[in-house]
Design a protein around this motif. Structure first.
Motif, PDB file in Angstrom:
ATOM      1  N   ASN A 532       0.904  -1.192  -0.054  1.00  0.00           N
ATOM      2  CA  ASN A 532       0.020   0.107  -0.079  1.00  0.00           C
ATOM      3  C   ASN A 532       1.017   1.401   0.053  1.00  0.00           C
ATOM      4  O   ASN A 532       0.617   2.122  -0.828  1.00  0.00           O
ATOM      5  N   LEU A 533       1.868   1.068   0.859  1.00  0.00           N
ATOM      6  CA  LEU A 533       2.895   2.460   0.832  1.00  0.00           C
ATOM      7  C   LEU A 533       3.516   2.410  -0.282  1.00  0.00           C
ATOM      8  O   LEU A 533       3.800   3.707  -0.639  1.00  0.00           O
ATOM      9  N   GLU A 534       3.932   1.456  -0.963  1.00  0.00           N
ATOM     10  CA  GLU A 534       4.689   1.641  -1.991  1.00  0.00           C
ATOM     11  C   GLU A 534       3.840   2.163  -3.456  1.00  0.00           C
ATOM     12  O   GLU A 534       4.312   2.908  -4.087  1.00  0.00           O
ATOM     13  N   ARG A 535       2.615   1.925  -3.331  1.00  0.00           N
ATOM     14  CA  ARG A 535       1.594   2.323  -4.333  1.00  0.00           C
ATOM     15  C   ARG A 535       1.405   3.942  -4.318  1.00  0.00           C
ATOM     16  O   ARG A 535       1.454   4.481  -5.099  1.00  0.00           O
ATOM     17  N   GLU A 536       1.641   4.312  -2.853  1.00  0.00           N
ATOM     18  CA  GLU A 536       1.365   5.777  -2.648  1.00  0.00           C
ATOM     19  C   GLU A 536       2.572   6.463  -3.175  1.00  0.00           C
ATOM     20  O   GLU A 536       2.621   7.595  -3.673  1.00  0.00           O
ATOM     21  N   ILE A 537       3.631   5.848  -3.069  1.00  0.00           N
ATOM     22  CA  ILE A 537       4.876   6.488  -3.443  1.00  0.00           C
ATOM     23  C   ILE A 537       5.004   6.536  -4.689  1.00  0.00           C
ATOM     24  O   ILE A 537       5.569   7.711  -5.538  1.00  0.00           O
ATOM     25  N   MET A 538       4.654   5.481  -5.447  1.00  0.00           N
ATOM     26  CA  MET A 538       4.343   5.455  -7.122  1.00  0.00           C
ATOM     27  C   MET A 538       3.685   6.412  -7.899  1.00  0.00           C
ATOM     28  O   MET A 538       3.831   6.976  -8.663  1.00  0.00           O
ATOM     29  N   GLU A 539       2.485   6.570  -7.043  1.00  0.00           N
ATOM     30  CA  GLU A 539       1.511   7.707  -7.571  1.00  0.00           C
ATOM     31  C   GLU A 539       2.207   8.977  -7.410  1.00  0.00           C
ATOM     32  O   GLU A 539       1.926   9.873  -8.255  1.00  0.00           O
ATOM     33  N   ILE A 540       2.958   9.229  -6.448  1.00  0.00           N
ATOM     34  CA  ILE A 540       3.446  10.634  -6.308  1.00  0.00           C
ATOM     35  C   ILE A 540       4.858  10.600  -7.316  1.00  0.00           C
ATOM     36  O   ILE A 540       4.950  11.688  -7.748  1.00  0.00           O
ATOM     37  N   PHE A 541       5.515   9.650  -7.563  1.00  0.00           N
ATOM     38  CA  PHE A 541       6.500   9.761  -8.440  1.00  0.00           C
ATOM     39  C   PHE A 541       5.866   9.901  -9.772  1.00  0.00           C
ATOM     40  O   PHE A 541       7.060   9.949 -10.770  1.00  0.00           O
ATOM     41  N   SER A 542       4.780   9.567 -10.145  1.00  0.00           N
ATOM     42  CA  SER A 542       4.272   9.585 -11.355  1.00  0.00           C
ATOM     43  C   SER A 542       4.310  11.017 -12.194  1.00  0.00           C
ATOM     44  O   SER A 542       4.302  11.073 -13.351  1.00  0.00           O
ATOM     45  N   SER A 543       4.359  11.875 -11.540  1.00  0.00           N
ATOM     46  CA  SER A 543       4.896  13.185 -12.047  1.00  0.00           C
ATOM     47  C   SER A 543       5.958  13.943 -11.380  1.00  0.00           C
ATOM     48  O   SER A 543       6.194  15.028 -11.535  1.00  0.00           O
ATOM     49  N   LEU A 544       6.939  13.126 -10.831  1.00  0.00           N
ATOM     50  CA  LEU A 544       8.074  13.721 -10.185  1.00  0.00           C
ATOM     51  C   LEU A 544       9.407  12.814 -10.366  1.00  0.00           C
ATOM     52  O   LEU A 544       9.051  11.683  -9.950  1.00  0.00           O
ATOM     53  N   GLN A 545      10.113  13.086 -11.162  1.00  0.00           N
ATOM     54  CA  GLN A 545      11.060  12.548 -11.467  1.00  0.00           C
ATOM     55  C   GLN A 545      12.546  12.566 -10.678  1.00  0.00           C
ATOM     56  O   GLN A 545      12.940  13.720 -10.380  1.00  0.00           O
ATOM     57  N   PRO A 546      13.080  11.561 -10.041  1.00  0.00           N
ATOM     58  CA  PRO A 546      13.929  11.748  -9.159  1.00  0.00           C
ATOM     59  C   PRO A 546      15.418  12.383  -9.809  1.00  0.00           C
ATOM     60  O   PRO A 546      16.106  13.074  -9.255  1.00  0.00           O
ATOM     61  N   GLU A 547      15.584  12.074 -11.367  1.00  0.00           N
ATOM     62  CA  GLU A 547      16.953  12.651 -11.639  1.00  0.00           C
ATOM     63  C   GLU A 547      16.743  14.283 -11.913  1.00  0.00           C
ATOM     64  O   GLU A 547      17.625  14.901 -12.155  1.00  0.00           O
ATOM     65  N   THR A 548      15.595  14.505 -11.806  1.00  0.00           N
ATOM     66  CA  THR A 548      15.132  16.080 -12.208  1.00  0.00           C
ATOM     67  C   THR A 548      14.913  16.633 -10.771  1.00  0.00           C
ATOM     68  O   THR A 548      14.103  17.666 -10.559  1.00  0.00           O
ATOM     69  N   MET A 549      15.350  16.174  -9.609  1.00  0.00           N
ATOM     70  CA  MET A 549      15.074  16.748  -8.236  1.00  0.00           C
ATOM     71  C   MET A 549      15.600  18.046  -8.124  1.00  0.00           C
ATOM     72  O   MET A 549      16.829  18.472  -8.430  1.00  0.00           O
ATOM     73  N   PRO A 550      14.682  18.961  -7.613  1.00  0.00           N
ATOM     74  CA  PRO A 550      15.192  20.451  -7.342  1.00  0.00           C
ATOM     75  C   PRO A 550      16.335  20.513  -6.480  1.00  0.00           C
ATOM     76  O   PRO A 550      16.305  19.892  -5.498  1.00  0.00           O
ATOM     77  N   LYS A 551      17.199  21.390  -6.965  1.00  0.00           N
ATOM     78  CA  LYS A 551      18.479  21.523  -5.957  1.00  0.00           C
ATOM     79  C   LYS A 551      17.999  22.491  -4.729  1.00  0.00           C
ATOM     80  O   LYS A 551      18.420  22.459  -3.758  1.00  0.00           O
ATOM     81  N   HIS A 552      16.968  23.472  -5.212  1.00  0.00           N
ATOM     82  CA  HIS A 552      16.579  24.547  -4.280  1.00  0.00           C
ATOM     83  C   HIS A 552      15.138  24.973  -4.495  1.00  0.00           C
ATOM     84  O   HIS A 552      14.528  24.697  -5.649  1.00  0.00           O
ATOM     85  N   LEU A 553      14.674  24.935  -3.373  1.00  0.00           N
ATOM     86  CA  LEU A 553      13.135  25.588  -3.403  1.00  0.00           C
ATOM     87  C   LEU A 553      13.123  26.798  -2.931  1.00  0.00           C
ATOM     88  O   LEU A 553      13.542  27.492  -1.838  1.00  0.00           O
ATOM     89  N   SER A 554      12.182  27.797  -3.359  1.00  0.00           N
ATOM     90  CA  SER A 554      11.977  29.306  -2.979  1.00  0.00           C
ATOM     91  C   SER A 554      11.250  29.162  -2.011  1.00  0.00           C
ATOM     92  O   SER A 554      10.584  28.173  -1.495  1.00  0.00           O
ATOM     93  N   LEU A 555      10.805  30.396  -1.243  1.00  0.00           N
ATOM     94  CA  LEU A 555      10.235  30.416  -0.049  1.00  0.00           C
ATOM     95  C   LEU A 555       8.823  30.068  -0.204  1.00  0.00           C
ATOM     96  O   LEU A 555       8.098  29.424   0.557  1.00  0.00           O
TER      97      LEU A 555
END
Length: 578
Positions: A532-555
């Protein structure tokens, strides 16, 4: 405009049958002890009016006179004052060389009344009291030590066969109501300045100085000019710079004092005192009063289980806005924010709008801060938001400029203050805790700022359609924390305590560490829960690519992160039926 609105409030309230406002020439004052005498002026009793041992009875008395400086002992109030003037006694354990002079000033003021008033049965008895040994008998009474130990304890008189004090005598009230009302009675020979009042437009005696208003522990004036300090204009000094008649001055000061002493027309937010009142035209007085109470409700800190009250407030404003309750542009709502100090009362906020406009903006506020919350929380108020921005929730530490800025944005429908948003984000990072009021305000701030711009509106609950990377990262962090908690029941510190700040600002730097921890923790879970928890993570990663992880987030991206984290936490901790 402010003075005119206050003066109109006084006139309107004074016409009510059961008015809570003092009539012209009088004011409501706390009197803790009453000297009871008979018709011949003989002392009968010293009555303690404090039912709770602290607060005295509120009584109508002649308007107090401002006094200051070394010669203040020469200025006494009529028929009431503290024991220095009424009895010629110094404060307890202190020596006042002017005490006897104060008492003489009090008696002189009493004897200066017109002949017909001095011959009045009640006032005549007070005069006889001073001609006899009444003062000595008061000082011998068993209640005198209690009165004497109260600094500045106010006293007045009452006949033993009367139900009200002498200060509420009908003839006295009638005489006071006629003072300073007839402009034709004034001329240059009196030494008084006559002019047209800026508030009422009538010709009358212009007030040189204005009465002080007590807010908290301070007494100060709303209108005042320092003498010989560069504020004089065309040779006019003090109050003559802005001509306001004695009558209008009494109106607005009395209205201000009434609002300050009201249960539902006043609210304290840090060092700002918020006053609000209505001027109904079509609306009934009952509906207008509910609107006033409703504004206080959204400003103050609500009690537990008060959602029923806020629902009623929403219904009132919604009915006014939609027209279910008839309203007109002539139905006005006033909001006045004051910041007192020893010298002046500063106006920090002023809103004059129709009740319908106010209702619209309040309903929008409720929509803005709507967020999913657990059963322990109720609707979020101004106080909740402001306290959440400070360490340990101390509203008194909130910077003074943020309070009026928040009030202004709500009642004018403008973007919420960025300074308050930054302050709240600092607390979130420092405490690693996006609480309900913090997340609610972050959501409200971002939605209102980017309304019709980004096309992405944050909803009150978990939004699986929201593909903003910062929002998804917040969701991911919440799932990783949940996995750790279930893998290590009763753990003292989670990844939130160690990595929240880094993940919300520099996610690329800690992402590999968190993924390694996740794999380790997943191995400890039962197969069904792990899937169940792995499915939740897969759903989150469906539009979030680890290789393009942001280096910085603005306020602001950190704000979206906090909302995503909060939404996912609420979802994970909500009991599922299936």
């Amino acid at each position: 405009m402010i003075l005119q609105a206050l003066a109109d409030y006084y006139i309107r309230e004074s016409k009510r049958k059961q008015s809570r406002i003092a009539p012209y020439g009088m004011e409501k004052k706390e009197i803790k002890f009453i000297i009871e005498i008979d018709e011949n002026g003989d002392f009968v009793n010293l009555i303690d009016t404090r039912t709770d041992g602290k607060n005295g009875k509120i009584i109508l008395v002649p308007k107090s006179i401002g006094r200051s400086g070394s010669n203040s002992w020469q200025t006494a109030n009529l028929l009431w004052d503290h024991y220095g003037y009424v009895l010629g006694q110094s404060q307890f354990n202190k020596d006042n060389i002017n005490a006897s002079g104060q008492n003489e000033s009090f008696i002189t003021k009493l004897e200066s009344l017109p002949k017909e008033l001095k011959e009045n049965r009640e006032i005549s008895a007070v005069r006889k009291f001073y001609k006899g040994d009444g003062v000595r008998k008061v000082l011998e009474h068993q209640n005198w030590p209690k009165c004497h130990k109260i600094p500045g304890c106010n006293l007045t008189f009452q006949l033993d066969d009367e139900s009200v004090p002498v200060t509420e005598n009908v003839e006295l009230r009638r005489w006071l109501s006629t003072q300073n009302e007839e402009p034709e009675n004034f001329d240059d020979k009196t030494g008084k300045i006559i002019g047209r009042c800026l508030v009422t437009g009538e010709v009358g005696e212009i007030a040189r100085t204005h009465s002080k208003v007590r807010i908290g522990g301070n007494q100060a004036t709303l209108v005042g000019f320092q003498k010989d300090s560069g504020y004089d204009s065309y040779g006019k000094e003090q109050g003559y710079n802005a001509p306001i008649s004695q009558k209008a001055q009494f109106y607005y000061v009395t209205a201000l004092n009434t609002l300050l002493n009201s249960e539902y027309n006043r609210m304290n937010l840090g060092d700002v005192v918020l006053l609000f009142w209505t001027a109904p035209k079509i609306l009934t007085d009952e509906t207008a009063e509910k609107a006033e109470k409703g504004v206080k409700l959204i400003c103050s800190s609500l009690k537990d289980n008060a959602n029923l009250g806020t629902e009623n407030v929403k219904n009132i404003f919604e009915s006014i806005f939609t027209g279910k309750i008839p309203s007109d542009v002539g139905d006005r709502f006033y909001i006045l924010g004051l910041s007192p100090n020893k010298a002046r009362i500063s106006v920090v906020f002023w809103k004059n709008g129709s009740i319908k406009e106010i209702a619209q903006n309040i309903l929008q506020y409720f929509k803005d801060i709507e967020i999913i919350k657990n059963s322990e929380w109720r609707d979020i108020t101004f106080r909740d938001i402001l306290s959440s921005s400070e360490y340990k929730g101390k509203v008194e530490n909130v910077p003074s400029n943020m309070i009026p800025a928040l009030i202004y944005s709500v009642f004018n429908g403008t973007p919420y203050p960025s300074a308050l948003f930054g302050h709240i984000m600092e607390r979130v990072r420092a405490e690693r805790n996006p609480t309900v009021p913090r997340v609610a305000f972050i959501k409200a701030y971002l939605n209102r700022k980017y309304k019709n711009i980004k096309g992405v509106e944050i909803i009150m609950d978990l939004d699986r359609e929201n593909v903003l990377p910062s929002y998804r990262l917040g969701r991911l962090f919440a799932v990783l924390e949940k996995i750790q908690e279930e893998a290590n029941p009763g753990i003292n510190a989670t990844i939130r305590d160690r990595f929240y700040g880094a993940m919300s600002s520099c996610p690329a730097s800690v992402f590999p560490i968190l993924i390694r921890l996740m794999n380790y923790h997943l191995e400890k879970l039962v197969v069904g829960r792990k899937i169940n928890l792995e499915r939740e993570i897969m759903e989150i990663f469906s539009s979030l690519q680890p290789e393009t992880m942001p280096k910085h987030l603005s306020l602001e991206e950190q704000g979206y992160f906090a909302i995503g984290y909060y939404h996912e936490r609420q979802y994970l901790y909500t009991k599922k039926e299936n």
